[in-house]
Scaffold this motif. Structure first.
Motif, PDB file in Angstrom:
ATOM      1  N   THR A 154       0.686  -1.201   0.154  1.00 29.99           N
ATOM      2  CA  THR A 154      -0.033  -0.078   0.139  1.00 29.99           C
ATOM      3  C   THR A 154       0.622   1.265  -0.017  1.00 29.99           C
ATOM      4  OG1 THR A 154       0.065  -0.186   2.527  1.00 29.99           O
ATOM      5  CG2 THR A 154      -2.031  -1.235   1.301  1.00 29.99           C
ATOM      6  N   ASN A 155       2.153   1.011   0.404  1.00 28.55           N
ATOM      7  CA  ASN A 155       3.039   2.205   0.376  1.00 28.55           C
ATOM      8  C   ASN A 155       3.450   2.435  -0.999  1.00 28.55           C
ATOM      9  OD1 ASN A 155       6.173   3.213   1.223  1.00 28.55           O
ATOM     10  ND2 ASN A 155       4.537   4.505   1.960  1.00 28.55           N
ATOM     11  N   CYS A 156       4.384   1.692  -1.406  1.00 28.03           N
ATOM     12  CA  CYS A 156       4.867   1.783  -2.991  1.00 28.03           C
ATOM     13  C   CYS A 156       4.371   1.071  -4.229  1.00 28.03           C
ATOM     14  CB  CYS A 156       6.372   1.278  -2.944  1.00 28.03           C
ATOM     15  SG  CYS A 156       6.490  -0.587  -2.771  1.00 28.03           S
ATOM     16  N   LYS A 157       2.921   0.694  -3.659  1.00 29.86           N
ATOM     17  CA  LYS A 157       2.446   0.000  -4.967  1.00 29.86           C
ATOM     18  C   LYS A 157       2.674  -1.250  -5.696  1.00 29.86           C
ATOM     19  CE  LYS A 157      -0.334   3.668  -3.920  1.00 29.86           C
ATOM     20  NZ  LYS A 157      -1.345   3.335  -3.126  1.00 29.86           N
ATOM     21  N   ARG A 158       3.994  -1.765  -5.188  1.00 31.42           N
ATOM     22  CA  ARG A 158       4.271  -2.981  -5.917  1.00 31.42           C
ATOM     23  C   ARG A 158       3.549  -4.096  -5.737  1.00 31.42           C
ATOM     24  NH1 ARG A 158       9.092  -6.646  -4.410  1.00 31.42           N
ATOM     25  NH2 ARG A 158       9.129  -6.062  -2.161  1.00 31.42           N
ATOM     26  N   VAL A 159       3.443  -4.826  -6.663  1.00 31.50           N
ATOM     27  CA  VAL A 159       2.680  -5.891  -6.670  1.00 31.50           C
ATOM     28  C   VAL A 159       3.495  -7.148  -6.886  1.00 31.50           C
ATOM     29  CG1 VAL A 159       0.736  -7.177  -7.858  1.00 31.50           C
ATOM     30  CG2 VAL A 159       0.639  -4.526  -7.832  1.00 31.50           C
ATOM     31  N   ILE A 160       2.984  -8.227  -6.037  1.00 30.49           N
ATOM     32  CA  ILE A 160       3.942  -9.438  -6.161  1.00 30.49           C
ATOM     33  C   ILE A 160       2.699 -10.563  -6.402  1.00 30.49           C
ATOM     34  CG2 ILE A 160       4.941 -11.218  -4.777  1.00 30.49           C
ATOM     35  CD1 ILE A 160       6.037  -9.332  -2.925  1.00 30.49           C
ATOM     36  N   ASP A 161       3.044 -11.159  -7.368  1.00 25.48           N
ATOM     37  CA  ASP A 161       1.931 -12.409  -7.751  1.00 25.48           C
ATOM     38  C   ASP A 161       2.394 -13.501  -7.012  1.00 25.48           C
ATOM     39  OD1 ASP A 161       1.179 -10.748  -9.641  1.00 25.48           O
ATOM     40  OD2 ASP A 161       2.170 -11.586 -11.405  1.00 25.48           O
ATOM     41  N   TYR A 162       1.499 -14.185  -6.500  1.00 26.80           N
ATOM     42  CA  TYR A 162       1.932 -15.506  -6.007  1.00 26.80           C
ATOM     43  C   TYR A 162       1.136 -16.560  -6.312  1.00 26.80           C
ATOM     44  CZ  TYR A 162      -1.924 -15.162  -2.604  1.00 26.80           C
ATOM     45  OH  TYR A 162      -3.211 -15.103  -2.218  1.00 26.80           O
ATOM     46  N   THR A 163       1.749 -17.674  -6.137  1.00 29.49           N
ATOM     47  CA  THR A 163       0.983 -18.790  -6.667  1.00 29.49           C
ATOM     48  C   THR A 163       0.913 -20.064  -5.482  1.00 29.49           C
ATOM     49  OG1 THR A 163       2.912 -19.913  -7.543  1.00 29.49           O
ATOM     50  CG2 THR A 163       1.321 -18.735  -9.162  1.00 29.49           C
ATOM     51  N   ASP A 164       1.606 -19.588  -4.495  1.00 26.87           N
ATOM     52  CA  ASP A 164       1.530 -20.681  -3.167  1.00 26.87           C
ATOM     53  C   ASP A 164       0.059 -20.838  -2.664  1.00 26.87           C
ATOM     54  OD1 ASP A 164       4.848 -20.074  -2.704  1.00 26.87           O
ATOM     55  OD2 ASP A 164       3.718 -18.180  -3.217  1.00 26.87           O
ATOM     56  N   PHE A 165      -0.223 -21.607  -2.074  1.00 24.50           N
ATOM     57  CA  PHE A 165      -1.516 -21.623  -1.483  1.00 24.50           C
ATOM     58  C   PHE A 165      -2.796 -21.584  -2.448  1.00 24.50           C
ATOM     59  CE2 PHE A 165       1.575 -19.174   1.091  1.00 24.50           C
ATOM     60  CZ  PHE A 165       2.105 -20.314   1.929  1.00 24.50           C
ATOM     61  N   ILE A 166      -2.240 -21.338  -3.587  1.00 19.83           N
ATOM     62  CA  ILE A 166      -3.697 -21.436  -4.787  1.00 19.83           C
ATOM     63  C   ILE A 166      -4.437 -22.452  -4.629  1.00 19.83           C
ATOM     64  CG2 ILE A 166      -3.986 -21.506  -6.921  1.00 19.83           C
ATOM     65  CD1 ILE A 166      -3.472 -18.706  -6.088  1.00 19.83           C
ATOM     66  N   ASP A 167      -3.873 -23.653  -4.491  1.00 22.56           N
ATOM     67  CA  ASP A 167      -4.718 -24.903  -4.742  1.00 22.56           C
ATOM     68  C   ASP A 167      -5.647 -24.931  -3.447  1.00 22.56           C
ATOM     69  OD1 ASP A 167      -3.335 -25.583  -6.919  1.00 22.56           O
ATOM     70  OD2 ASP A 167      -1.715 -27.169  -5.822  1.00 22.56           O
ATOM     71  N   GLU A 168      -5.278 -24.860  -2.313  1.00 21.42           N
ATOM     72  CA  GLU A 168      -6.251 -24.890  -1.057  1.00 21.42           C
ATOM     73  C   GLU A 168      -7.050 -23.378  -1.182  1.00 21.42           C
ATOM     74  OE1 GLU A 168      -2.861 -24.985  -1.070  1.00 21.42           O
ATOM     75  OE2 GLU A 168      -2.001 -25.655   0.545  1.00 21.42           O
ATOM     76  N   GLU A 169      -6.690 -22.201  -1.733  1.00 19.39           N
ATOM     77  CA  GLU A 169      -7.527 -21.458  -1.639  1.00 19.39           C
ATOM     78  C   GLU A 169      -8.799 -21.410  -2.777  1.00 19.39           C
ATOM     79  OE1 GLU A 169      -5.864 -17.682  -2.461  1.00 19.39           O
ATOM     80  OE2 GLU A 169      -4.281 -17.609  -1.156  1.00 19.39           O
ATOM     81  N   VAL A 170      -8.128 -22.159  -3.954  1.00 19.31           N
ATOM     82  CA  VAL A 170      -9.136 -22.325  -5.080  1.00 19.31           C
ATOM     83  C   VAL A 170     -10.320 -23.173  -4.680  1.00 19.31           C
ATOM     84  CG1 VAL A 170      -9.566 -23.170  -7.430  1.00 19.31           C
ATOM     85  CG2 VAL A 170      -7.654 -21.430  -6.844  1.00 19.31           C
ATOM     86  N   GLU A 171      -9.769 -24.097  -3.909  1.00 19.99           N
ATOM     87  CA  GLU A 171     -10.661 -25.476  -3.641  1.00 19.99           C
ATOM     88  C   GLU A 171     -11.853 -24.786  -2.699  1.00 19.99           C
ATOM     89  OE1 GLU A 171     -10.770 -29.751  -1.377  1.00 19.99           O
ATOM     90  OE2 GLU A 171      -8.743 -28.362  -1.355  1.00 19.99           O
ATOM     91  N   LEU A 172     -11.322 -24.017  -1.760  1.00 20.46           N
ATOM     92  CA  LEU A 172     -12.114 -23.146  -0.644  1.00 20.46           C
ATOM     93  C   LEU A 172     -13.286 -22.327  -1.632  1.00 20.46           C
ATOM     94  CD1 LEU A 172     -13.193 -22.662   2.249  1.00 20.46           C
ATOM     95  CD2 LEU A 172     -11.900 -20.479   2.002  1.00 20.46           C
ATOM     96  N   LEU A 173     -12.588 -21.607  -2.433  1.00 21.55           N
ATOM     97  CA  LEU A 173     -13.411 -20.772  -3.294  1.00 21.55           C
ATOM     98  C   LEU A 173     -14.477 -21.196  -4.140  1.00 21.55           C
ATOM     99  CD1 LEU A 173     -10.651 -18.148  -4.506  1.00 21.55           C
ATOM    100  CD2 LEU A 173     -12.178 -17.722  -2.685  1.00 21.55           C
ATOM    101  N   ASN A 174     -14.257 -22.517  -4.637  1.00 20.25           N
ATOM    102  CA  ASN A 174     -15.101 -23.244  -5.147  1.00 20.25           C
ATOM    103  C   ASN A 174     -16.421 -23.570  -4.359  1.00 20.25           C
ATOM    104  OD1 ASN A 174     -13.818 -22.975  -7.762  1.00 20.25           O
ATOM    105  ND2 ASN A 174     -12.873 -24.983  -7.390  1.00 20.25           N
TER     106      ASN A 174
END
Lengths: 157, 157
Positions: free
Chosen positions: A105-125
């Motif tokens: 929120t300070n320098c507006k840098r954006v990091i893409d992450y793919t970690d944890f995506i699987d668990e997240e996506v499963e829950l999201l579904n």
DNA sequence: ATTATAATGAAAATGGTTGTCATTAACAAT
DNA sequence: ATTGTTAATGACAACCATTTTCATTATAAT
């Protein structure tokens, strides 16, 4: 010179035709830039990248094309908190390149992450299914972003 | 006339003072509106609600105050895809009123949902921990939104 | 009360995005 | 291949939420 060999072969042509959209040089160029770029481009970024090869494609057309692409679900539109919208080729939640964002929120840098995506996506579904039913809502997409301070900005303060 | 009885008693005063911000009538009024409102207000919405009681508080001040409040983490700023930003009192992920958003991409309607929040938040906490460690990122907030078509817009098409 | 300085209001500026409209290009029908 | 319909385009103006400017006022430490 149009590349005739590609006519009808590109994955997105069918999608375009099916919705009554025409396939134009500008659209091919813009999609080309988006598929080469591996990072969130703004409309102007795209305009600048397209310009050297096709100097007659205007910024207005870039905006209009992006609208169409977003509408078709081929492209995602993001807001990272600076003024300009960012665009990114959608590979779909199952796609190889699917990721979520970590935004400083300070320098507006954006990091893409793919970690944890699987668990997240499963829950999201699951969540999507529940929400769809309860609110009779046809969910087509989701946005997950974490906000905070990146290592550099955190150390400064 | 300032309400002297409240001086120093309101929960947010300390937070303000600690950061060198002054406590002003405008800020009290705007926070008051935000805490009464239970729905995502735009800067102009807030301006209009504040105006009858305090006609001399300008839109500029509303914007500036909101910036401060967002900065302090007292208020969340959202983008629902129409042009204007929306603001909402932050109760924090553990707060009673914490919810996520379901946004209709056609009519821009926003549904707050609290269902599934518990499961989501639990997973998010794990994810946050993992991300914090891996990227040395100090996560302060998250945004989860689902996009799609609401029942009305879905039936029309 | 005095003083340093943060906060404010009014108005102008900013800048990303959209609208307008005459022209051009895509592509279906011939 | 040519034509006709209509979507797409480019140049430029307009839009409008948000910021900046700057002279003035209000807060709160002294």
């Amino acid at each position: 010179m149009r590349n005739k060999d590609c006519r009808g072969h590109l994955w997105w042509h069918g999608r375009f035709r099916g919705c009554g959209y025409r396939i134009t040089l500008a659209r091919e160029a813009i999609l080309e830039v988006l598929s080469r770029a591996n990072q969130h481009l703004s409309a102007e970024d795209i305009y600048i990248k397209v310009h050297p090869m096709y100097p007659n494609i205007g910024l207005t057309t870039v905006y209009r094309t992006l609208d169409v692409l977003v509408d078709l679900g081929l492209v995602f539109k993001f807001d990272f908190g600076d003024k300009r919208a960012r665009y990114e080729l959608a590979e779909g939640p199952k796609g190889a390149h699917h990721h979520h964002h970590l935004i400083c929120t300070n320098c507006k840098r954006v990091i893409d992450y793919t970690d944890f995506i699987d668990e997240e996506v499963e829950l999201l579904n699951q969540t999507e299914k529940g929400l769809s039913k309860k609110y009779n809502f046809m969910i087509t997409n989701h946005l997950i972003q974490f906000y905070g301070l990146c290592d550099k900005c955190n150390n400064k303060k």
